[in-house]
Design an enzyme around this catalytic site. Structure first.
Site, mmCIF file in Angstrom:
data_model
loop_
_atom_site.group_PDB
_atom_site.id
_atom_site.type_symbol
_atom_site.label_atom_id
_atom_site.label_comp_id
_atom_site.label_asym_id
_atom_site.label_seq_id
_atom_site.Cartn_x
_atom_site.Cartn_y
_atom_site.Cartn_z
ATOM 1 C CE LYS A 20 12.950 -29.372 56.120
ATOM 2 N NZ LYS A 20 13.605 -29.191 54.811
ATOM 3 C CG HIS A 45 16.128 -25.313 58.973
ATOM 4 N ND1 HIS A 45 15.757 -26.137 60.007
ATOM 5 C CD2 HIS A 45 16.215 -26.117 57.881
ATOM 6 C CE1 HIS A 45 15.643 -27.381 59.554
ATOM 7 N NE2 HIS A 45 15.916 -27.391 58.278
#
Ligand code: IMP
Length: 430
Positions: A20, A45
């Site tokens: 993501k 991330h």
């Protein structure tokens, strides 16, 4: 580019690690604000551009775009040291970062007792453990619900009140640490001295972010909502109890940011082209043999936060269809499609059989999920390197057929396809 006029929410559809961060980084270029709304530094991330890779845990993935405000929402649990370390690590590349990060005064905080107690409890549970990231996430959310032993970011702005509170909490946590687990007590003065320092450094960034965001939305600023983990790890909608302690689905946006869901224009759900999971819990499409190993190596499937090898398996469209319903999806993003190239065979899960009978709906029951056998459909694999593809039409026929089959089975359109870690390796479909 996909339609990003409206405020967008990016959410994971499976058990996290769907890449993501890369998608948020790309879409952030077209937004004014990026808001994280759940979790803490259990998240990892990854953002890659100009030949460099950056790993993020707490700061929203919009930080590398000058002019984008990065909001750490009230739905998070913030480890103050981890946040400061991350800001310090990236401020060379992310210009003016300290002036662009806003931390909600309502966000809860993670302290040493959370990490100590989590490690002791996981060890104590043995086989029954959750397999957490050991970042203190669960105990911090438990204290949030418990209230009397919780500390919010805003309390760092009133250190004279916070100090006696920390001393009181350490006393009560030490009772559990020493009497229940027989471990060494924490030193309240040492904890306070260290954390008061973090509080001073973070104070200029602490704000009433719900008021700030409401004004930003009213002024027409475009806001991107960044979910951490994934829908199947959501505390309410995931594969409980093997979940994280926050609302990782789009359901968390309203509570976790303070912005009404009415302001979200579109919700995009991210999945890998295959499935991974870290930690314990059922995983019906898991591949435990050489194919799973091949996917792990080709996809570099080792945790960004803990370095643990991820469990790998076929794409599970039965679970994703459930996640699409929970999130009321507008579209899907498929990442790591390039990793599936060179596999000797390719399969996709269309449903589950439990005791020989097909299941109608994804189940809440971990015992049933543990027994579920995936119904697998074979598709043609491809061997071409697709990491340079720029348009959907550039993909080999088999890869296009795979994407279309995912659309049919999930019932949502694939809007973005990622074929490598770099920003450039991204295909947008209108
Ligand atoms: P916790 O969030 O550390 O409490 O861990 C609970 C479960 O969620 C464990 O199975 C973790 O491996 C998983 N988990 C937490 N954060 C992430 C993430 O960012 N990606 C993937 N799994 C995660």
């Amino acid at each position: 580019m996909v339609e990003t006029r409206a405020n967008t929410c990016i959410v994971g559809l499976t058990w996290g690690d769907e890449a993501k961060g890369k998608i948020v980084d790309i879409l952030a270029a077209d937004h004014d604000v990026v808001v994280r709304y759940n979790g803490g530094n259990n998240a990892g991330h990854t953002v890659a551009f100009e030949g460099e890779t950056y790993k993020l845990h707490l700061v929203p993935s919009g930080l590398f775009h000058p002019g984008v405000t990065c909001v750490v929402g009230g739905g998070l649990v913030v480890d103050p040291k981890a946040l400061l370390d991350e800001i310090t690590r990236h401020e060379g590349k992310a210009k003016d970062l300290r002036r662009r990060v806003l931390v909600s005064n309502r966000a809860h905080t993670i302290w040493p007792w959370h990490k100590t107690l989590e490690a002791l409890a996981e060890k104590h549970e043995g086989k029954g453990k959750i397999g957490t990231t050991l970042r203190g996430i669960g105990p911090a959310y438990a204290d949030k619900a418990n209230r009397v032993t919780a500390i919010r970011m805003g309390e760092f702005l009133r250190p004279e009140h916070l100090r006696p509170k920390v001393e009181r909490i350490v006393r009560s946590k030490n009772e559990i640490i020493t009497r229940v687990f027989g471990d060494e007590p924490l030193d309240a003065a040492a904890v306070w001295n260290e954390y008061a320092e973090y509080g001073r450094a973070l104070a200029p960034m602490i704000a009433d972010t719900t008021a700030w965001l409401t004004r930003a939305v009213a002024q027409g600023k475009r806001v991107l909502f960044e979910g951490a983990q994934g829908t199947l790890l959501d505390i309410d909608h995931g594969t409980y109890p093997y979940v994280t302690s926050s609302n990782a689905s789009a359901a968390g946006v309203w509570t976790g940011s303070g912005v009404s869901a009415r302001h979200i224009g579109q919700i995009l759900g991210v999945v890998k082209a295959y499935t991974t999971r870290v930690g314990e819990g059922p995983f019906p499409t898991e591949l435990t043999g050489p194919l799973g190993d091949q996917i792990r190596e080709q996809g570099h499937e080792y945790g960004t936060t803990t370095g643990r090898p991820r469990r790998c398996g076929w794409l599970d469209t039965f679970a994703i269809r459930y996640a699409a319903r929970i999130n009321d999806l507008d579209g899907i993003v498929i990442t790591l499609l390039d990793v599936l190239g060179r596999l000797p065979q390719l399969k996709i899960c269309t449903g589950y059989l439990v005791d020989g009978k097909p299941l109608d709906e994804f189940t809440d029951d971990p015992v049933v999920l543990e027994k579920a056998k995936p119904q697998l459909e074979g598709l043609d694999p491809w061997s071409e390197d697709i990491s340079g593809a720029k348009r959907f039409e550039d993909l080999p026929r088999a890869a296009r057929a795979y994407v279309k089959r995912v659309e049919e089975l999930v019932g949502a359109q694939v809007r973005i396809i990622s074929v490598g870690p770099d920003r450039e390796q991204t295909i947008f479909r209108s």
